[in-house]
Enzyme design. Structure first.
Site, mmCIF file in Angstrom:
data_model
loop_
_atom_site.group_PDB
_atom_site.id
_atom_site.type_symbol
_atom_site.label_atom_id
_atom_site.label_comp_id
_atom_site.label_asym_id
_atom_site.label_seq_id
_atom_site.Cartn_x
_atom_site.Cartn_y
_atom_site.Cartn_z
ATOM 1 C CG HIS A 119 45.424 35.579 41.744
ATOM 2 N ND1 HIS A 119 45.110 34.673 42.739
ATOM 3 C CD2 HIS A 119 45.378 36.805 42.327
ATOM 4 C CE1 HIS A 119 44.897 35.320 43.871
ATOM 5 N NE2 HIS A 119 45.047 36.607 43.647
ATOM 6 C CG HIS A 126 43.312 39.081 45.664
ATOM 7 N ND1 HIS A 126 44.565 38.523 45.669
ATOM 8 C CD2 HIS A 126 43.486 40.386 46.023
ATOM 9 C CE1 HIS A 126 45.463 39.437 46.008
ATOM 10 N NE2 HIS A 126 44.838 40.575 46.224
ATOM 11 C CB CYS A 141 42.257 32.831 43.963
ATOM 12 S SG CYS A 141 42.920 32.123 42.420
#
Length: 269
Positions: free
Chosen positions: A30, A42, A152
């Protein structure tokens, strides 16, 4: 630079860095933009998005983000119907380690990485520009989340470079880990006919590895020809994300910057 990824200590990261952490026993990572003050911007799937195969990955991610943060009262801030989130560094990492995405690497260094989604040959813009993009997208969104075309890592790479894929129907976005997922089966498929020409398993494995590396390199934004530089203020209009209730002012990236504290590091809303 490590063979798999670039692990760093918290004291080593600076505002404007593209950071990431591995999830689910290194099955995926991530990504986000560190904006200073132990805060990260994010991109995740919106909470009310319907279930799918990709949603299971995001559900695992969201489970890492507590609903109430004991450290920062604004942790978890997001605009309605937006997947761009402001989190503290602790909540972003969960129990994972901290890694820093690398920019401007050489082609040989890029190909030496076993896993995609850790580096790119593209160069980064200035930290001020990177933070400006991230904070603008926190207020205005980054479109619909898509695990292969708009995830992401795509978000963080856009913040760092300002590059977007010219063809929105492209099979894969800027994400290196998405390219790896697509490249692995492609390598297996294309190398299968070579079994008849190779002297043994080693030759087949070498051919598959070559196809895998070539497919990864061909989709890197540093060498792609189907990318364009788009100012963050123009993204909504260019990609039909414009919200009638949220008209953009038309200012340029170079003329607008986010407020910073006297130390020039902490970005506030």
């Amino acid at each position: 630079m490590g063979l798999l990824s670039n692990k760093v200590e918290r004291s080593q990261i600076k505002a404007g860095d593209h950071i990431y952490t591995w999830r689910a026993i290194y099955s995926y990572s991530h990504h986000g933009i560190y904006v200073g003050g132990s805060k990260v911007v994010h991109f995740t799937r919106e909470p009310d998005t319907g279930s799918s195969v990709a949603t299971s990955l995001n559900s695992s991610l969201n489970s890492k983000l507590p609903s109430v943060c004991p450290t920062f009262p604004d942790c978890g801030f997001r605009q309605p119907n937006s997947g761009v989130v402001l989190s503290c560094l602790d909540c972003f990492l969960g129990k994972g380690h901290l890694y820093c995405f690398e920019y401007g690497v050489t082609p040989s260094a890029f190909l030496a990485k076993v896993r995609g989604g850790t580096c790119t040959t593209a160069t980064s813009d200035s930290p001020e520009t990177v933070i400006h993009r991230a904070m603008h997208l926190l207020q205005n969104g980054f479109g619909n989340y898509d695990v292969f075309q708009n995830n992401c890592e795509d978000f963080a790479m856009y913040c760092k470079t300002g590059l977007l894929i010219l063809d929105s129907k492209s099979a894969v976005g800027r994400s290196g880990q998405a390219s790896s997922v697509i490249g692995a089966p492609l390598a297996a498929l294309l190398s299968s006919p070579l079994k008849l020409l190779m002297p043994g398993p080693v030759g087949v494995a070498a051919a598959a590895a070559g196809v895998y590396c070539a497919s990864r390199y061909a989709t890197d934004i540093g060498v792609r020809t189907d990318v364009i530089k788009v100012a963050v203020e123009d993204m909504a209009a260019n990609l039909n994300w414009e919200d009638p209730c949220r008209q953009l002012s038309g200012v340029t990236e170079s003329s607008t910057r986010n407020p910073k504290d006297p130390k020039g590091d902490l970005i506030t809303l």
